[in-house]
Motif scaffolding. Structure first.
Motif, PDB file in Angstrom:
ATOM      1  N   ALA A  35     -54.930  -6.958  76.114  1.00  0.00           N
ATOM      2  CA  ALA A  35     -55.709  -7.349  76.481  1.00  0.00           C
ATOM      3  C   ALA A  35     -57.866  -6.515  76.947  1.00  0.00           C
ATOM      4  O   ALA A  35     -58.620  -8.434  76.995  1.00  0.00           O
TER       5      ALA A  35
ATOM      6  N   LEU B 124     -60.254  -9.870  77.752  1.00  0.00           N
ATOM      7  CA  LEU B 124     -61.496  -9.565  78.457  1.00  0.00           C
ATOM      8  C   LEU B 124     -62.709  -9.753  77.960  1.00  0.00           C
ATOM      9  O   LEU B 124     -63.666 -10.751  78.142  1.00  0.00           O
TER      10      LEU B 124
ATOM     11  N   ASP C  75     -63.223 -13.867  77.891  1.00  0.00           N
ATOM     12  CA  ASP C  75     -63.467 -14.251  78.860  1.00  0.00           C
ATOM     13  C   ASP C  75     -65.274 -14.014  79.800  1.00  0.00           C
ATOM     14  O   ASP C  75     -65.316 -14.630  79.987  1.00  0.00           O
ATOM     15  N   ARG C  76     -65.372 -12.702  79.004  1.00  0.00           N
ATOM     16  CA  ARG C  76     -67.035 -12.436  79.663  1.00  0.00           C
ATOM     17  C   ARG C  76     -67.403 -13.672  77.990  1.00  0.00           C
ATOM     18  O   ARG C  76     -68.887 -14.026  78.159  1.00  0.00           O
TER      19      ARG C  76
END
Length: 434
Positions: free
Chosen positions: A171, A175, A178-179
């Motif tokens: 996870a 994350l 994605d950023r």
């Protein structure tokens, strides 16, 4: 070093003995590389528009984890360049393998799988070898750093760290990607490996490292010696024990290959699947880790092994039940997956404890690597045919069948427990400092 009663809580052990605190950090670093070789990286490959067939083939880059028993004996018999002179044989190899993991992660980060996939493949393969080597060396330190009576606590703390490492590499990496993009995510994962490196430096050197042999037998003798020693020591029980270990996680490997297709066939969204398998799943597995340590200390290792065998297989019936539903019931989905996940994690911790107890001190890393490879191979091979089976039987009968596979394994486990009620392969480890 403060001695903590064995029945005290895991947190009490962590605060009183730096071996357990070091194990938490080492477990964290051990939980990261595997996901970054393939499961997490598969998302990067998908974003890069790599063909699905190629992405599937990339899963074979984890092969090092199944073949680590080949080079594990050399980690028991030879010192790591430079680092073993400073830290001892086992911690020296741990730090060297962690440096290799960090360099491999940075190598992957510099890659561009959309335009130069060969580069990514090369560094991913290197990452798999480095990560598997780290597993071998950390397992060797874990097994030799405390006596057998304390292995249930040490294993539970190791699994706790491992779960947090999985969370970071799963996870956490998604994350970050994605950023900030995938290269930044992999660079950050490389920096997190420092947690394990610092833990290796604060970890005390096992007593066995002070008396380690520096004889270097030939290639064949080095590879064969751990197998020969274990078979000789276990005697007539060697074959049933090996068969039981080979079958212990067989239902789980086959079942897990088709869990995601089941969830998708029931039309659960990616968000629902991620919430249940990653968020809920993390805490469920962590709870199972604590529970397994409690059960082992209360009823003993061998009875716990039998419970784990039965529970690990029977829990697949929850997925069989889920397959009969029409989908859309989120809490039914969460309940079924949680039951299966709890049982899987419990069985895994118990099995790690049992396999650890079978190893000899001087050959701990190589023998544990051999046993984990033996555990993984049959299920990995048969999992590839699971899709063809479901095409003929459907999901419900498939998961019922994976539960039934556990019956002969449970009977074999019962036979071993009856004839091998107390595991004491290495008296030297029972008497070491605690």
């Amino acid at each position: 070093m403060t001695t903590v009663p064995e029945k005290d809580s895991l947190l009490a052990h962590l605060s009183a003995d730096r071996r357990y605190l070091a194990m938490l950090g080492l477990g964290f670093s051990a939980g990261m590389p595997y996901l970054l070789v393939y499961p997490t990286q598969a998302a990067w490959l998908s974003d890069a528009q790599v063909p699905i067939q190629t992405i599937g083939l990339m899963s074979e880059l984890t092969i090092a984890y199944k073949l680590k028993f080949i080079w594990a004996p050399f980690l028991d018999k030879y010192d790591a360049p430079v680092f073993s002179a400073l830290l001892g044989r086992r911690r020296g190899w741990i730090v060297l393998s962690q440096i290799a993991v960090m360099l491999s992660l940075m190598g992957v980060a510099f890659g561009d799988p959309a335009h130069f996939l060969g580069y990514t493949v090369a560094f991913s393969l290197a990452l798999g070898v480095a990560g598997a080597t780290q597993d071998v060396t950390i397992d060797g330190w874990r097994i030799t750093s405390v006596p057998v009576a304390k292995q249930s606590v040490m294993t539970a703390i190791s699994e706790m760290g491992y779960r947090f490492g999985n969370l970071a590499a799963g996870a956490g990496a998604l994350l970050l990607a994605d950023r900030y993009g995938w290269p930044a995510a992999y660079f950050f994962m490389a920096s997190l490996m420092l947690v394990g490196a610092v833990s290796a430096f604060i970890a005390p050197e096992p007593d066995s490292d002070f008396t380690v042999s520096h004889k270097h037998p030939g290639f064949v003798a080095t590879v064969i010696a751990p197998i020969k020693e274990m078979i000789t020591r276990l005697g007539p029980l060697a074959l049933p024990i090996f068969l039981m270990i080979a079958g212990f996680r067989l239902p789980g490997y086959i079942s897990s290959a088709m869990a995601m297709p089941l969830f998708k066939s029931l039309h659960y969204s990616d968000t629902e699947i991620a919430t249940v398998t990653k968020l809920f799943g993390f805490w469920i597995a962590l709870a199972a880790t604590f529970f397994s340590a409690y059960i082992i200390r209360r009823i003993g290792l061998m009875p716990s092994l039998l419970v784990g065998t039965v529970a690990g297989s029977a829990a697949h019936l929850s997925l069989a039940w889920l397959a009969t539903q029409s989908g859309g019931d989120f809490w039914g989905f969460a309940l079924a997956v949680s039951i299966e996940g709890f049982a899987y994690a419990f069985a895994q911790v118990v099995l790690i404890n049992y396999m650890s107890s079978l190893t000899a001190t001087e050959l701990a890393a190589s023998q544990f690597a051999l046993l984990t490879s033996l555990c993984a191979f049959p299920g990995s091979l048969l999992a590839g045919s699971s899709g063809f089976v479901i095409a003929h039987t459907g999901f419900t009968m498939f998961f019922v069948a994976t539960s039934l596979i556990g019956i002969p394994v449970a009977l074999l486990c019962w036979y071993v427990v009856r004839l091998h009620p107390v595991v004491t392969p290495d008296p030297e480890r029972h008497g070491s400092a605690g």
